[in-house]
Design a protein around this motif. Structure first.
Motif, PDB file in Angstrom:
ATOM      1  N   ASP A   1       0.379   5.327   1.553  1.00 14.36           N
ATOM      2  CA  ASP A   1      -0.455   6.262   2.151  1.00 14.36           C
ATOM      3  C   ASP A   1       0.080   7.729   2.168  1.00 14.36           C
ATOM      4  O   ASP A   1      -1.078   8.589   2.248  1.00 14.36           O
ATOM      5  CB  ASP A   1      -0.695   5.946   3.907  1.00 14.36           C
ATOM      6  CG  ASP A   1      -1.365   4.477   4.091  1.00 14.36           C
ATOM      7  OD1 ASP A   1      -0.448   3.539   3.870  1.00 14.36           O
ATOM      8  OD2 ASP A   1      -2.497   4.493   4.099  1.00 14.36           O
TER       9      ASP A   1
ATOM     10  N   ARG B   1       0.694  -1.201   0.002  1.00 11.90           N
ATOM     11  CA  ARG B   1       0.000  -0.120   0.025  1.00 11.90           C
ATOM     12  C   ARG B   1       0.755   1.196   0.025  1.00 11.90           C
ATOM     13  O   ARG B   1       2.101   1.127   0.162  1.00 11.90           O
ATOM     14  CB  ARG B   1      -0.994  -0.105   1.133  1.00 11.90           C
ATOM     15  CG  ARG B   1      -0.275   0.049   2.501  1.00 11.90           C
ATOM     16  CD  ARG B   1      -1.095  -0.223   3.688  1.00 11.90           C
ATOM     17  NE  ARG B   1      -1.842   0.769   4.154  1.00 11.90           N
ATOM     18  CZ  ARG B   1      -2.684   1.125   4.966  1.00 11.90           C
ATOM     19  NH1 ARG B   1      -3.217  -0.263   5.566  1.00 11.90           N
ATOM     20  NH2 ARG B   1      -3.402   2.071   5.274  1.00 11.90           N
TER      21      ARG B   1
ATOM     22  N   PRO C   1      -3.252   6.821  -8.030  1.00  9.65           N
ATOM     23  CA  PRO C   1      -4.227   5.554  -7.901  1.00  9.65           C
ATOM     24  C   PRO C   1      -4.016   4.779  -6.332  1.00  9.65           C
ATOM     25  O   PRO C   1      -4.793   4.413  -5.890  1.00  9.65           O
ATOM     26  CB  PRO C   1      -3.635   4.769  -8.778  1.00  9.65           C
ATOM     27  CG  PRO C   1      -2.945   5.580  -9.872  1.00  9.65           C
ATOM     28  CD  PRO C   1      -2.216   6.573  -9.070  1.00  9.65           C
ATOM     29  N   HIS C   2      -2.889   4.695  -5.850  1.00  8.96           N
ATOM     30  CA  HIS C   2      -2.637   4.014  -4.526  1.00  8.96           C
ATOM     31  C   HIS C   2      -3.168   4.867  -3.471  1.00  8.96           C
ATOM     32  O   HIS C   2      -3.684   4.414  -2.528  1.00  8.96           O
ATOM     33  CB  HIS C   2      -1.107   3.754  -4.406  1.00  8.96           C
ATOM     34  CG  HIS C   2      -0.608   2.869  -5.517  1.00  8.96           C
ATOM     35  ND1 HIS C   2      -1.055   1.564  -5.958  1.00  8.96           N
ATOM     36  CD2 HIS C   2       0.346   3.413  -6.605  1.00  8.96           C
ATOM     37  CE1 HIS C   2      -0.346   1.146  -6.791  1.00  8.96           C
ATOM     38  NE2 HIS C   2       0.452   2.183  -7.420  1.00  8.96           N
TER      39      HIS C   2
ATOM     40  N   GLU D   1      -6.853   4.698  -2.991  1.00 11.02           N
ATOM     41  CA  GLU D   1      -7.368   3.758  -2.358  1.00 11.02           C
ATOM     42  C   GLU D   1      -7.199   3.713  -0.874  1.00 11.02           C
ATOM     43  O   GLU D   1      -8.045   3.181   0.018  1.00 11.02           O
ATOM     44  CB  GLU D   1      -6.336   2.354  -2.710  1.00 11.02           C
ATOM     45  CG  GLU D   1      -6.717   1.779  -4.126  1.00 11.02           C
ATOM     46  CD  GLU D   1      -6.049   0.426  -4.456  1.00 11.02           C
ATOM     47  OE1 GLU D   1      -5.274  -0.148  -3.590  1.00 11.02           O
ATOM     48  OE2 GLU D   1      -5.556   0.347  -5.477  1.00 11.02           O
ATOM     49  N   GLN D   2      -6.106   4.511  -0.379  1.00 11.17           N
ATOM     50  CA  GLN D   2      -6.019   4.503   1.256  1.00 11.17           C
ATOM     51  C   GLN D   2      -6.222   5.805   1.783  1.00 11.17           C
ATOM     52  O   GLN D   2      -6.110   6.064   3.019  1.00 11.17           O
ATOM     53  CB  GLN D   2      -4.455   4.453   1.424  1.00 11.17           C
ATOM     54  CG  GLN D   2      -3.956   3.249   1.017  1.00 11.17           C
ATOM     55  CD  GLN D   2      -4.603   2.025   1.261  1.00 11.17           C
ATOM     56  OE1 GLN D   2      -5.159   1.875   2.567  1.00 11.17           O
ATOM     57  NE2 GLN D   2      -4.311   0.817   0.662  1.00 11.17           N
ATOM     58  N   HIS D   3      -7.034   6.700   0.944  1.00  9.57           N
ATOM     59  CA  HIS D   3      -7.470   8.141   1.580  1.00  9.57           C
ATOM     60  C   HIS D   3      -6.219   8.902   2.079  1.00  9.57           C
ATOM     61  O   HIS D   3      -6.111   9.242   3.000  1.00  9.57           O
ATOM     62  CB  HIS D   3      -8.732   8.079   2.550  1.00  9.57           C
ATOM     63  CG  HIS D   3      -9.742   7.608   2.052  1.00  9.57           C
ATOM     64  ND1 HIS D   3     -11.141   7.754   2.520  1.00  9.57           N
ATOM     65  CD2 HIS D   3     -10.001   6.624   0.795  1.00  9.57           C
ATOM     66  CE1 HIS D   3     -11.932   7.010   1.871  1.00  9.57           C
ATOM     67  NE2 HIS D   3     -11.553   6.479   0.970  1.00  9.57           N
TER      68      HIS D   3
END
Ligand code: NAD
Length: 254
Positions: free
Chosen positions: A88, A86, A130-131, A134-136
């Motif tokens: 962040d 992930r 894009p990543h 996904e994690q806000h």
């Protein structure tokens, strides 16, 4: 100063992590619990930063890379996600400055300044968004007091830092209704390795013009700026989007 919220379980990519503000930011993020990918040209400096991060009991990835190349920007983001699953936070801290008369600035100096200070944050953001969605997650771009004032003999640097400030705002507008925050921190007056650029300046520059962008109240602590960058990267900064936060001990006051 407000502190970063708990970042354990989170992953941050920090550029310029071999020294100065990038190292401080990596340590501040790790102190908040984040795993960090450390990126810089300077591999030896990265290893020193990794030792500091690991001493906090936090995992890190050391990734030497020349971020003036778009492919490398894309690769470091992909490798961070492959390693940790992930992403962040992206903290764009790496930067360069060349002091010179504008008429003597070489194309290599100009192109390098543009590539590292402006293009790399953009290409890293392209790959990371894009990543981060996904994690806000969050992007924090390190600009400079030079975003807001003309600094003699640093035309390329000023152009990139002002550009990065408005790049931050433009991308914040584009992602206004998406789960990502995009901000900038504008320091001035820290004592770091970038100050060694003063040693390589031509000797015939007018020093009185350069006094103008030194802090009258004394230097700014690297750790204070690093903690601000880490705070902006964390969920504690949920009210910030498209903002540029100055921390320069009065340089831009007037
Ligand atoms: N020191 C100050 O007073 C000051 C003031 C305003 C803004 N800033 C900004 O803070 C940021 C950090 O600078 P610093 O003061 O910690 O200086 P620094 O020289 O210690 O750190 C800059 C880092 O960027 C890395 N870097 C340079 N070119 C690179 C490339 N092509 N690829 C990957 N990494 C590269 C360097 O190796 C170095 O580790 C910069 O963006 C700088 O413009 C610094």
């Amino acid at each position: 100063m407000q502190q970063a919220s708990d970042m354990s379980e989170k992953v941050a990519l920090v550029t310029g992590a071999a020294s100065g503000l990038g190292r401080g930011t990596a340590v501040a993020l790790a102190t908040a619990g984040a795993k960090v990918c450390l990126v810089d040209l300077n591999e030896a400096g990265l290893q020193e930063t990794a030792t500091l991060v690991q001493a906090l009991g936090v995992e890190c990835l050391v990734r030497p890379a020349d971020l003036s190349q778009k492919d490398n920007c894309e690769a470091v983001v992909a490798e961070t996600v492959a390693a940790f699953g992930r992403l962040d936070a992206l903290c764009n801290v790496a930067g360069v400055i060349f002091f010179n008369h504008s008429t003597d600035m070489t194309q290599v100096q100009w192109d390098t300044t543009m590539a590292v200070n402006l293009s790399a944050p953009f290409f890293l953001s392209q790959a990371a968004i894009p990543h981060l969605l996904e994690q806000h997650g969050a992007i924090v771009n390190v600009t400079s007091s030079a975003s807001f004032m003309g600094e003699a003999y640093a035309a390329a640097y000023c152009a990139t830092k002002a550009g990065l400030t408005n790049l931050t705002k433009a991308m914040a507008m584009e992602y206004m209704h998406k789960p990502i925050r995009i901000n900038a921190v504008a320091p001035g007056g820290m004592v770091t390795n970038i100050v060694s650029s003063f040693m390589n300046m031509p000797k015939d520059l007018d020093g009185s013009l350069m006094q103008r962008f030194k802090p009258l109240r004394g230097t700014v602590e690297v750790d204070d700026v690093a903690n601000l960058v880490a705070f902006m990267a964390s969920d504690a900064a949920r009210g910030y989007h498209g903002n540029c936060i100055s921390i320069d001990n009065g340089i831009t006051a007037g």
